[in-house]
Motif scaffolding. Structure first.
Motif, PDB file in Angstrom:
ATOM      1  N   HIS A 101       0.829  -1.212   0.000  1.00  0.00           N
ATOM      2  CA  HIS A 101       0.000   0.000   0.000  1.00  0.00           C
ATOM      3  C   HIS A 101       0.863   1.262   0.000  1.00  0.00           C
ATOM      4  CE1 HIS A 101       0.627   1.260   4.228  1.00  0.00           C
ATOM      5  NE2 HIS A 101       0.731  -0.038   4.505  1.00  0.00           N
ATOM      6  N   GLY A 102       0.203   2.406  -0.121  1.00  0.00           N
ATOM      7  CA  GLY A 102       0.898   3.682  -0.152  1.00  0.00           C
ATOM      8  C   GLY A 102       0.455   4.604   0.965  1.00  0.00           C
ATOM      9  N   PHE A 103       0.790   5.882   0.830  1.00  0.00           N
ATOM     10  CA  PHE A 103       0.362   6.952   1.741  1.00  0.00           C
ATOM     11  C   PHE A 103      -0.733   7.764   1.058  1.00  0.00           C
ATOM     12  CE2 PHE A 103       0.487  11.525   2.521  1.00  0.00           C
ATOM     13  CZ  PHE A 103       0.269  11.583   3.874  1.00  0.00           C
ATOM     14  N   PRO A 104      -1.788   8.116   1.776  1.00  0.00           N
ATOM     15  CA  PRO A 104      -2.162   7.697   3.123  1.00  0.00           C
ATOM     16  C   PRO A 104      -3.223   6.601   3.055  1.00  0.00           C
ATOM     17  CG  PRO A 104      -3.401   9.673   2.540  1.00  0.00           C
ATOM     18  CD  PRO A 104      -2.652   9.224   1.300  1.00  0.00           C
ATOM     19  N   TYR A 105      -2.770   5.404   2.821  1.00  0.00           N
ATOM     20  CA  TYR A 105      -3.656   4.263   2.625  1.00  0.00           C
ATOM     21  C   TYR A 105      -3.230   3.138   3.569  1.00  0.00           C
ATOM     22  CZ  TYR A 105      -4.570   7.047  -1.553  1.00  0.00           C
ATOM     23  OH  TYR A 105      -4.874   8.076  -2.407  1.00  0.00           O
ATOM     24  N   SER A 106      -3.733   1.941   3.334  1.00  0.00           N
ATOM     25  CA  SER A 106      -3.443   0.823   4.223  1.00  0.00           C
ATOM     26  C   SER A 106      -3.677  -0.476   3.469  1.00  0.00           C
ATOM     27  CB  SER A 106      -4.365   0.882   5.448  1.00  0.00           C
ATOM     28  OG  SER A 106      -5.636   0.303   5.162  1.00  0.00           O
ATOM     29  N   PRO A 109       7.481  23.214  10.276  1.00  0.00           N
ATOM     30  CA  PRO A 109       7.044  22.799  11.613  1.00  0.00           C
ATOM     31  C   PRO A 109       5.525  22.820  11.757  1.00  0.00           C
ATOM     32  CG  PRO A 109       8.915  24.295  11.770  1.00  0.00           C
ATOM     33  CD  PRO A 109       8.489  24.305  10.336  1.00  0.00           C
ATOM     34  N   ARG A 110       4.880  23.787  11.119  1.00  0.00           N
ATOM     35  CA  ARG A 110       3.413  23.850  11.172  1.00  0.00           C
ATOM     36  C   ARG A 110       2.792  22.590  10.565  1.00  0.00           C
ATOM     37  NH1 ARG A 110      -0.343  28.387  11.126  1.00  0.00           N
ATOM     38  NH2 ARG A 110      -2.328  27.787  10.163  1.00  0.00           N
ATOM     39  N   GLY A 111       3.359  22.130   9.444  1.00  0.00           N
ATOM     40  CA  GLY A 111       2.853  20.920   8.803  1.00  0.00           C
ATOM     41  C   GLY A 111       3.038  19.690   9.663  1.00  0.00           C
ATOM     42  N   HIS A 112       4.156  19.618  10.356  1.00  0.00           N
ATOM     43  CA  HIS A 112       4.414  18.513  11.278  1.00  0.00           C
ATOM     44  C   HIS A 112       3.347  18.496  12.370  1.00  0.00           C
ATOM     45  CE1 HIS A 112       6.329  16.101  14.393  1.00  0.00           C
ATOM     46  NE2 HIS A 112       7.283  15.740  13.545  1.00  0.00           N
ATOM     47  N   LEU A 113       3.086  19.647  12.949  1.00  0.00           N
ATOM     48  CA  LEU A 113       2.066  19.739  13.988  1.00  0.00           C
ATOM     49  C   LEU A 113       0.678  19.457  13.422  1.00  0.00           C
ATOM     50  CD1 LEU A 113       3.325  22.935  15.862  1.00  0.00           C
ATOM     51  CD2 LEU A 113       3.409  20.571  16.697  1.00  0.00           C
ATOM     52  N   GLY A 114       0.439  19.944  12.193  1.00  0.00           N
ATOM     53  CA  GLY A 114      -0.867  19.753  11.583  1.00  0.00           C
ATOM     54  C   GLY A 114      -1.173  18.294  11.295  1.00  0.00           C
ATOM     55  N   LEU A 115      -0.183  17.546  10.823  1.00  0.00           N
ATOM     56  CA  LEU A 115      -0.400  16.127  10.575  1.00  0.00           C
ATOM     57  C   LEU A 115      -0.643  15.394  11.884  1.00  0.00           C
ATOM     58  CD1 LEU A 115      -0.463  13.736   8.599  1.00  0.00           C
ATOM     59  CD2 LEU A 115       2.016  13.517   8.918  1.00  0.00           C
ATOM     60  N   ASP A 116       0.073  15.769  12.909  1.00  0.00           N
ATOM     61  CA  ASP A 116      -0.097  15.123  14.208  1.00  0.00           C
ATOM     62  C   ASP A 116      -1.480  15.403  14.782  1.00  0.00           C
ATOM     63  OD1 ASP A 116       0.659  13.598  16.380  1.00  0.00           O
ATOM     64  OD2 ASP A 116       1.549  15.288  17.456  1.00  0.00           O
ATOM     65  N   ARG A 154      -6.394  12.336  10.616  1.00  0.00           N
ATOM     66  CA  ARG A 154      -7.511  11.710   9.905  1.00  0.00           C
ATOM     67  C   ARG A 154      -8.197  12.690   8.958  1.00  0.00           C
ATOM     68  NH1 ARG A 154     -10.351   6.562  12.540  1.00  0.00           N
ATOM     69  NH2 ARG A 154      -8.514   5.660  13.544  1.00  0.00           N
ATOM     70  N   ALA A 155      -8.405  13.901   9.397  1.00  0.00           N
ATOM     71  CA  ALA A 155      -9.053  14.887   8.532  1.00  0.00           C
ATOM     72  C   ALA A 155      -8.161  15.254   7.347  1.00  0.00           C
ATOM     73  CB  ALA A 155      -9.404  16.137   9.334  1.00  0.00           C
ATOM     74  N   LEU A 156      -6.869  15.395   7.592  1.00  0.00           N
ATOM     75  CA  LEU A 156      -5.944  15.765   6.526  1.00  0.00           C
ATOM     76  C   LEU A 156      -5.845  14.644   5.489  1.00  0.00           C
ATOM     77  CD1 LEU A 156      -2.526  17.540   7.097  1.00  0.00           C
ATOM     78  CD2 LEU A 156      -2.868  15.919   5.247  1.00  0.00           C
ATOM     79  N   CYS A 157      -5.701  13.425   5.958  1.00  0.00           N
ATOM     80  CA  CYS A 157      -5.581  12.309   5.025  1.00  0.00           C
ATOM     81  C   CYS A 157      -6.884  12.073   4.271  1.00  0.00           C
ATOM     82  CB  CYS A 157      -5.138  11.052   5.759  1.00  0.00           C
ATOM     83  SG  CYS A 157      -3.438  11.141   6.394  1.00  0.00           S
TER      84      CYS A 157
END
Length: 298
Positions: free
Chosen positions: A32-37, A159-166, A170-173
């Motif tokens: 699989h890839g990102f952001p998948y499973s 750094p904002r993107g790092h925090l945003g993904l964390d 789920r919403a971003l992906c």
């Protein structure tokens, strides 16, 4: 064996989780890839098993039930790590040779093993052609419309993107699913089944490193440097290969002329899939299965 039964195998760096179906002599590994499973292959695996194939579906590093063995191992998402993980997985299960199927990150792992260790690969089904990154030219600007499609990569560089993904993984992906497969009408249950894989404790660090390393903005794992040097030469793939490309792919629409063909020296074909976006096996399982079976009939 149920679709969700999880096994684990120990590699040098991971307790690598995988799902197994069937028991044939021919092995097919679905990546699989990102952001998948692994849920991307839920319609593919049983169709291949019905043809007498043994099917393995690993959880990539940073996803699902896969875990790092040591706290001090770099949480690298670089391409060499993905390729090495796949090779280690095959070694740990004593699989001398397999057919590899992958897209996005999984397609990168499959292309790397096919290029560097072709004796281990029976055939290759790759989403969107040649997935080995050319990091040396990653700083060259693309056309503005393509740069626009890469907004999430530039976001992850900050750094904002790092925090945003964390904070909003789920919403971003889910947004990426929508943007990358604009004509695929998936439901909430389908997304939720895959999004469980993003709860892995290393997901954020592995993803952020992947998108920074490919532009030269983060150092790689020193243990993988020899592989990265080999990949910098853009090695050709000589195993029998089929590339599947969704015509509705919102992150990288396939060009009219296949500029990846030069990277394949063996039997190679590209298939363009109307009405299909980036998540190829989940949107087009029949085409994915057909490509595998065609290659295995050679």
């Amino acid at each position: 064996m149920t679709a969700r039964e999880i096994h684990k195998v120990r590699t040098p760096s991971l307790a690598l989780a995988y799902e197994e179906h069937g028991a044939g002599d021919e092995v097919v590994i679905l990546l699989h890839g990102f952001p998948y499973s692994p849920r991307a292959y839920d319609a593919v695996a049983p169709a291949l098993v019905a043809q007498g194939l043994r099917v393995l579906v690993p959880h990539l590093r940073g996803y699902g039930s896969t875990r790092f063995l040591a706290g001090d191992t770099p949480r690298s998402g670089q391409q060499a790590a993905l390729g090495q993980d796949l090779l280690d997985f095959m070694d740990a299960l004593a699989i001398p040779r397999a057919t590899l199927v992958g897209y996005d990150w999984g397609g990168r792992a499959a292309c790397i093993v096919a290029a560097l260790w072709p004796e281990r690969v029976r055939a290759l089904v790759t989403g969107d052609g040649y997935n080995i990154q050319n990091i040396a030219v990653s700083g060259t600007p693309a056309a503005p419309e393509q740069e626009f499609r890469y907004w999430y990569q530039f976001y992850f560089h900050t750094p904002r993107g790092h925090l945003g993904l964390d904070a909003n993984r789920r919403a971003l992906c889910r947004l990426l699913w929508q943007l990358w497969s604009p004509t695929w009408r998936f439901d909430e249950a389908t997304y939720a089944a895959s999004a469980e894989a993003f709860d892995n404790p290393d997901f954020v660090e592995v993803v952020i490193h992947s998108y920074r390393h490919r532009y030269g903005y983060a150092p790689g794992d020193p243990a993988l440097e020899a592989i990265e040097r080999q990949l910098a030469a853009q090695p050709v793939i000589g195993v029998p290969s089929i590339s599947l490309s969704g015509l509705d792919d919102g992150v990288g629409p396939p060009p009219e002329e296949d500029d990846d063909a030069v990277h394949f020296s063996g039997p190679y074909r590209r298939r363009l899939l109307p009405g299909v976006g980036h998540n190829i096996p989940q949107e087009a399982p029949e085409d994915t299965v057909a490509a595998v079976l065609e290659l295995l009939q050679r």
